[in-house]
Design an enzyme around this catalytic site. Structure first.
Site, PDB file in Angstrom:
ATOM      1  N   TYR A   1      -5.615   9.228  -5.855  1.00  0.00           N
ATOM      2  CA  TYR A   1      -4.832   8.160  -5.221  1.00  0.00           C
ATOM      3  C   TYR A   1      -5.715   7.434  -4.211  1.00  0.00           C
ATOM      4  O   TYR A   1      -6.292   8.057  -3.316  1.00  0.00           O
ATOM      5  CB  TYR A   1      -3.604   8.763  -4.545  1.00  0.00           C
ATOM      6  CG  TYR A   1      -2.594   7.729  -4.112  1.00  0.00           C
ATOM      7  CD1 TYR A   1      -1.642   7.258  -4.996  1.00  0.00           C
ATOM      8  CD2 TYR A   1      -2.584   7.235  -2.815  1.00  0.00           C
ATOM      9  CE1 TYR A   1      -0.711   6.312  -4.608  1.00  0.00           C
ATOM     10  CE2 TYR A   1      -1.651   6.292  -2.418  1.00  0.00           C
ATOM     11  CZ  TYR A   1      -0.706   5.838  -3.321  1.00  0.00           C
ATOM     12  OH  TYR A   1       0.215   4.901  -2.931  1.00  0.00           O
TER      13      TYR A   1
ATOM     14  N   TYR B   1      -2.454  -2.007  -7.579  1.00  0.00           N
ATOM     15  CA  TYR B   1      -1.616  -1.063  -6.847  1.00  0.00           C
ATOM     16  C   TYR B   1      -0.208  -1.038  -7.418  1.00  0.00           C
ATOM     17  O   TYR B   1       0.686  -1.728  -6.947  1.00  0.00           O
ATOM     18  CB  TYR B   1      -1.600  -1.479  -5.375  1.00  0.00           C
ATOM     19  CG  TYR B   1      -0.870  -0.557  -4.433  1.00  0.00           C
ATOM     20  CD1 TYR B   1      -1.330   0.732  -4.197  1.00  0.00           C
ATOM     21  CD2 TYR B   1       0.263  -0.991  -3.743  1.00  0.00           C
ATOM     22  CE1 TYR B   1      -0.674   1.569  -3.310  1.00  0.00           C
ATOM     23  CE2 TYR B   1       0.920  -0.153  -2.848  1.00  0.00           C
ATOM     24  CZ  TYR B   1       0.450   1.118  -2.634  1.00  0.00           C
ATOM     25  OH  TYR B   1       1.085   1.946  -1.755  1.00  0.00           O
TER      26      TYR B   1
END
Ligand SMILES: [Zn+2]
Lengths: 143, 378
Positions: free
Chosen positions: B279, B329
């Site tokens: 992440y 994103y």
């Protein structure tokens, strides 16, 4: 107070909304005193505040602190993504002298290149938003 | 566990979709269902997470022509919940409450509400009220504050962060779905404008509009699907309570506890991973969580990337799609899409050779989790 080319910027700065747990913090800053939540039994400080101690569950109350601390970390804000201050400025994460891990954020009023981790600082309570409350800023001090 | 990702779907990623999050979620969900060779009527659970714009599972189901769900959950939270939602969907399936669940995330993250900015007037209640006077209220500020502490403690540098950004961009160049495909050198990285020192613009995720849907089902359905199942081997979460200023050690994130728990539960080791979708809301998140999950010693992530250990032919391919930094994103759910694509051997020119095991992490700072996926049946 910050100077700014945009007179609206300061009034558009974020304004804290006190609640039953935090009212004592903000009322104290309005009177010019930095107070932190502290357990009446085990005497540990805690921040953010809560009506009961997170360690022992006993009642807490706000007690004045020295306002002294050290810069634990910091950033230099170069691009304004949140209104309130004129870039470039330093936001410090300041660990208070009273207890390890009790930290406040505040603008550090010093040249951006002069700020470093471990730098001793002292709190200054400055009007925030519409000025009803005061919030912490920090200035360098000699140790 | 005997639950697998059986279908994956997504929309294109754009700077201005001109569409509703619901419409994009429906498109991504239809794509995931078709990928699996199933029909919308086979789906009986839908879940999502959100902190900015999103859409409710029931609205998405309606758009799929599904009028009844056995499980419809929309959790308030960020990228820290992604791995957890897929693992929870698996648990719901194993408990017999659902048979096939879609986990989706749909947002106009670029043209709608941008998580890195705020406009006045702003009233700040709850845990962040104390950070209102300093205007310290958005993720690019929080993570930069933590990164600075890491630099102080371990001597990590902006160039170390730059190695992550540069390598991930190189991975994104052949990825036709990525937003940022222009090759980037260290000089380009260092010439990027400052956002909040020590972060430059290339340390921050590429905000986009789009949606991803991941279809999860039990073994009974998985073995009948069109695609090879991608099995969920294990999951671990560590959701901390202390927030961005009180967390005891900003040089380490949630991974310091989730990592050991994940390896203990699965009996695997970091060195077993063929790829890792870490992440990467910011470069520093990759640095701290690679350390926490044991992929690299503390303070050594920059050299790890510089020496080619994070790419093809190295130890483990980190973010072969370019990550959130370069692909875009979609709040981390696109990491799970990429892991499934790789483990199915369908990643085209960016295929990790013989990819069998993938680590996929979710979240940063005090909150997060991770899943491990396998090509082989556990
Ligand atoms: Zn106590």
């Amino acid at each position: 107070m910050t100077t700014t080319s945009d007179p609206g910027a300061v009034t558009r700065a974020p304004v804290p909304v006190p609640d039953a747990d935090s009212a004592g913090f903000w009322e104290s800053t309005r009177d010019g005193v930095l107070s932190i939540d502290r357990c009446t039994q085990c005497r540990r400080w805690q921040h953010p505040p809560l009506e009961a101690c997170r360690h022992c569950g006993q009642p807490t109350r706000f007690e004045p602190v020295s306002g002294r601390g050290e810069v634990f970390s910091f950033i230099v804000v170069r691009q304004p993504t949140v209104p309130g201050h004129e870039p470039p400025y330093v936001v410090g994460l300041v660990e208070l002298a009273e207890q390890s891990g009790i930290r406040l954020t505040g603008v550090v009023r010093a040249p951006v290149d002069a700020v470093h981790i471990g730098m001793p600082v002292e709190v200054r309570l400055m009007p925030v938003g519409g000025g009803e409350f005061r919030g912490p800023e920090f200035v360098p001090v000699s140790r | 566990m005997s639950v697998a990702i059986v279908g994956i779907g997504r929309t294109e990623y754009t700077r201005r979709s001109g569409r509703t999050p619901r419409a994009m979620a429906v498109e991504a969900s239809r794509a995931a269902i078709a990928d699996a060779g199933l029909t919308p009527g086979d789906v009986d659970g839908m879940v999502t997470f959100h902190v900015n714009d999103s859409c409710q599972p029931t609205e998405v189901a309606w758009g799929l022509g599904v009028d009844q769900l056995s499980w419809a959950n929309a959790v308030l939270g960020g990228g820290n919940l992604v791995a957890d939602q897929i693992a929870t969907a698996a648990a719901v399936i194993e408990a017999g409450l659902c048979r096939a669940v879609i986990v989706y995330r749909s947002l106009n993250g670029r043209s709608g509400h941008r998580l890195g900015t705020m406009e006045g007037p702003i009233e700040v209640a709850g845990e962040w009220q104390f950070d209102a006077p300093a205007s310290w209220l958005v993720p690019p500020q929080w993570f930069a504050m933590w990164a600075r502490r890491h630099q102080h403690v371990y001597g990590s540098t902006c160039e170390d962060l730059g190695q992550i950004a540069v390598q991930q961009r190189a991975h994104a160049v052949p990825n036709e779905h990525a937003m940022m495909r222009t090759p980037m050198t260290m000089e380009d990285y260092l010439a990027g404008r400052w956002i909040n020192e020590p972060f430059r613009v290339y340390d921050c995720t590429a905000e986009v509009d789009g949606a991803v849907a991941i279809l999860v089902a039990g073994e009974d359905i998985a073995v009948t699907c069109r695609q090879s199942p991608v099995w969920l081997l294990g999951s671990a979460n560590s959701q901390g309570g202390s927030g961005w200023s009180a967390w005891d050690d900003p040089t380490a994130m949630y991974a310091r506890t989730a990592g050991p728990q994940l390896w203990n539960r699965t009996g695997l080791r970091p060195g077993d991973m063929d790829l890792a979708c870490m992440y990467d809301c910011f470069t520093y998140t990759v640095m701290a969580t690679m350390e926490g999950f044991g992929l690299c010693e503390p303070g050594q992530v920059g050299p790890f990337f510089a020496e080619g250990r994070a790419t093809y032919g190295g130890d483990v391919v980190i973010n072969p799609h370019g990550g959130l930094l370069s692909e875009g994103y979609i709040h981390g759910l696109n990491h799970h899409f990429e892991a499934a694509l790789q483990l199915r051997g369908q990643a085209g020119t960016r295929q990790v050779q013989d990819a069998n095991l993938a680590l996929v992490t979710a979240g940063g700072g005090p909150y997060g989790g991770a899943n491990i996926y396998s090509r082989e049946h556990p």
